[in-house]
Every structure is written in C-alpha cells, then in structure tokens.
Design a protein around this motif. Sequence first.
Motif, PDB file in Angstrom:
ATOM      1  N   LEU A 166     -20.558  -0.721  -3.635  1.00 48.33           N
ATOM      2  CA  LEU A 166     -20.384   0.706  -3.907  1.00 48.33           C
ATOM      3  C   LEU A 166     -21.609   1.307  -4.589  1.00 48.33           C
ATOM      4  O   LEU A 166     -21.875   2.503  -4.444  1.00 48.33           O
ATOM      5  CB  LEU A 166     -19.137   0.929  -4.762  1.00 48.33           C
ATOM      6  CG  LEU A 166     -17.804   0.594  -4.075  1.00 48.33           C
ATOM      7  CD1 LEU A 166     -16.645   0.735  -5.052  1.00 48.33           C
ATOM      8  CD2 LEU A 166     -17.578   1.478  -2.855  1.00 48.33           C
ATOM      9  N   GLN A 167     -22.345   0.483  -5.325  1.00 49.42           N
ATOM     10  CA  GLN A 167     -23.567   0.965  -5.978  1.00 49.42           C
ATOM     11  C   GLN A 167     -24.763   0.963  -5.030  1.00 49.42           C
ATOM     12  O   GLN A 167     -25.830   1.493  -5.381  1.00 49.42           O
ATOM     13  CB  GLN A 167     -23.878   0.106  -7.198  1.00 49.42           C
ATOM     14  CG  GLN A 167     -22.872   0.236  -8.329  1.00 49.42           C
ATOM     15  CD  GLN A 167     -23.106  -0.783  -9.426  1.00 49.42           C
ATOM     16  OE1 GLN A 167     -24.190  -1.349  -9.570  1.00 49.42           O
ATOM     17  NE2 GLN A 167     -22.076  -1.040 -10.214  1.00 49.42           N
ATOM     18  N   ASN A 168     -24.589   0.350  -3.855  1.00 52.73           N
ATOM     19  CA  ASN A 168     -25.706   0.234  -2.902  1.00 52.73           C
ATOM     20  C   ASN A 168     -25.247   0.609  -1.494  1.00 52.73           C
ATOM     21  O   ASN A 168     -25.482  -0.126  -0.529  1.00 52.73           O
ATOM     22  CB  ASN A 168     -26.251  -1.193  -2.914  1.00 52.73           C
ATOM     23  CG  ASN A 168     -26.897  -1.569  -4.226  1.00 52.73           C
ATOM     24  OD1 ASN A 168     -28.071  -1.306  -4.458  1.00 52.73           O
ATOM     25  ND2 ASN A 168     -26.111  -2.184  -5.103  1.00 52.73           N
ATOM     26  N   LYS A 169     -24.612   1.767  -1.375  1.00 49.81           N
ATOM     27  CA  LYS A 169     -24.114   2.201  -0.079  1.00 49.81           C
ATOM     28  C   LYS A 169     -25.262   2.368   0.916  1.00 49.81           C
ATOM     29  O   LYS A 169     -26.338   2.883   0.571  1.00 49.81           O
ATOM     30  CB  LYS A 169     -23.375   3.534  -0.216  1.00 49.81           C
ATOM     31  CG  LYS A 169     -22.122   3.466  -1.054  1.00 49.81           C
ATOM     32  CD  LYS A 169     -21.498   4.846  -1.194  1.00 49.81           C
ATOM     33  CE  LYS A 169     -20.261   4.805  -2.048  1.00 49.81           C
ATOM     34  NZ  LYS A 169     -19.663   6.144  -2.253  1.00 49.81           N
ATOM     35  N   ASN A 170     -25.013   1.925   2.146  1.00 48.60           N
ATOM     36  CA  ASN A 170     -25.963   2.098   3.250  1.00 48.60           C
ATOM     37  C   ASN A 170     -27.308   1.408   2.988  1.00 48.60           C
ATOM     38  O   ASN A 170     -28.321   1.814   3.547  1.00 48.60           O
ATOM     39  CB  ASN A 170     -26.184   3.588   3.548  1.00 48.60           C
ATOM     40  CG  ASN A 170     -24.879   4.310   3.838  1.00 48.60           C
ATOM     41  OD1 ASN A 170     -24.085   3.850   4.650  1.00 48.60           O
ATOM     42  ND2 ASN A 170     -24.648   5.422   3.160  1.00 48.60           N
ATOM     43  N   ARG A 171     -27.287   0.393   2.145  1.00 52.97           N
ATOM     44  CA  ARG A 171     -28.505  -0.386   1.891  1.00 52.97           C
ATOM     45  C   ARG A 171     -28.205  -1.854   2.134  1.00 52.97           C
ATOM     46  O   ARG A 171     -27.205  -2.370   1.648  1.00 52.97           O
ATOM     47  CB  ARG A 171     -28.992  -0.197   0.450  1.00 52.97           C
ATOM     48  CG  ARG A 171     -30.309  -0.935   0.162  1.00 52.97           C
ATOM     49  CD  ARG A 171     -30.827  -0.605  -1.216  1.00 52.97           C
ATOM     50  NE  ARG A 171     -30.194  -1.363  -2.278  1.00 52.97           N
ATOM     51  CZ  ARG A 171     -30.557  -2.604  -2.628  1.00 52.97           C
ATOM     52  NH1 ARG A 171     -31.523  -3.241  -1.970  1.00 52.97           N
ATOM     53  NH2 ARG A 171     -29.946  -3.212  -3.619  1.00 52.97           N
TER      54      ARG A 171
END
Length: 222
Positions: A166-171
């Motif tokens: 959730l802290q690194n969405k789309n990564r």
Amino acid sequence: MAVRILVVEDDPLLGEMMEEFLSEQEFEITLASNAKEALDLAYERPFDLWILDVKLPGGDGFSLLKSLREAGKTTPAIYTTSLHTLQDLESGYESGCDDYLKKPFELKELLVRIKALLKRRFAHKQEEFEELGGGWRFCLGSKRLYQGEDLYSLASKEIELLSLFLQNKNRLLSHEEIFDRLWSYGESPSEMSLRAYVKNLRKILGKERILNQRGEGYLYVG
C-alpha cells in the motif's frame, strides 16, 4: 479492544511496577528487558505504543527506535531515561520519539503522557484508513486489517507485506526489497513463504491487484 503497549525496561523491579500499574488501567502490556527482545517483539506484533528505556543491555533505546523508524514503523514512542542533558534530549527526538520522561518519574505522570499521546494518535485514525474494496479496509497507522467493523487476523509478515504494498502502489518491489522489510536480522528469507503470503493477500485484494513479475518481484496495482 485493549490498547497494546510494549514496555522495554531493563530494571526488573521498575518493569514489573509499570506492567502492574498499566495493566490495572486496562492496557495490554508486553514487557521486554533488552534491545534484541524489544526489536523482535516490535517486528512480530502490532502495538499502539512503545515505552522505551534508553539504557538497555545489548543496545540502547535511541538506536532501537531509529532502526524501527527506518524500517517504516510509525508506532508512537515514549523514552524513559536517567539522561538529562539537552544533547540527550535532541538525540531522543532525532531518533523518532514522540515524548520523553525523565527518571525517576511517578507512574501517574506516565499515565498522563500515555493518554495524551494516544489521544493525538487515535484522533487521526480515520484519516489513515485505506479502503481495499469488498468491505476490506486497512489502518496504515496501527497496521490492522478490518472486514467491515470487525478486526481480521493476519500473520505479522502478511500485515507487513500488505502495508509495504500500500505504501508502494504501482511500483515493482524486488524480492530483495521485500525480504529486507519482512525478515528481521538473523532470520533467513524464504521465497516459498513469501509466495504463501502473497496468495493469502490475493484472497482479500483479488488476484489482479498483486502481479508477479517472474524472477523480479511483485507489483501492487493501486
């Protein structure tokens, strides 16, 4: 649900006094007496507050909290210490503490500090919820997963993985980065275990939300 507090104190008598007093105030207390034990507990279990002695066997409270903050842990923390200089105070706040209590202190004063800190913490709790769809929501601050209004139990590493996604969405998160965050010092990372954690999270989020980049890592689609 009782507020969960990790108390780290190397003085057995003081630790027992704090545990007994705070338990009487209906807090759920976990007691640790050294830096390694405290670090392991902080990674393994979600707490609402840490109370950390600065002088500890096997390390110190400053380094302990700094490591936890660098790992993305946002749990509020109170230092208890016999150190009284301005430099000590600066070091404490620079390492990420939220409050500072000088020894010797009255237990009632500690209680006042705890209530004030928790009040600030929980006042913003609603703002920290991440809606996941299907009635699922995740509190980023306390790292707790809810199905509607009910708390849903997940393994500690699954909770950490969900928070990391959730802290690194789309990564794209490489296997190495995930291993560094989920497995603490001295533990052996397991790709098989990671696959199991991802499988369980997909049951909640949906298969299309967590993509496997073969040989590289995982991507959470936000």
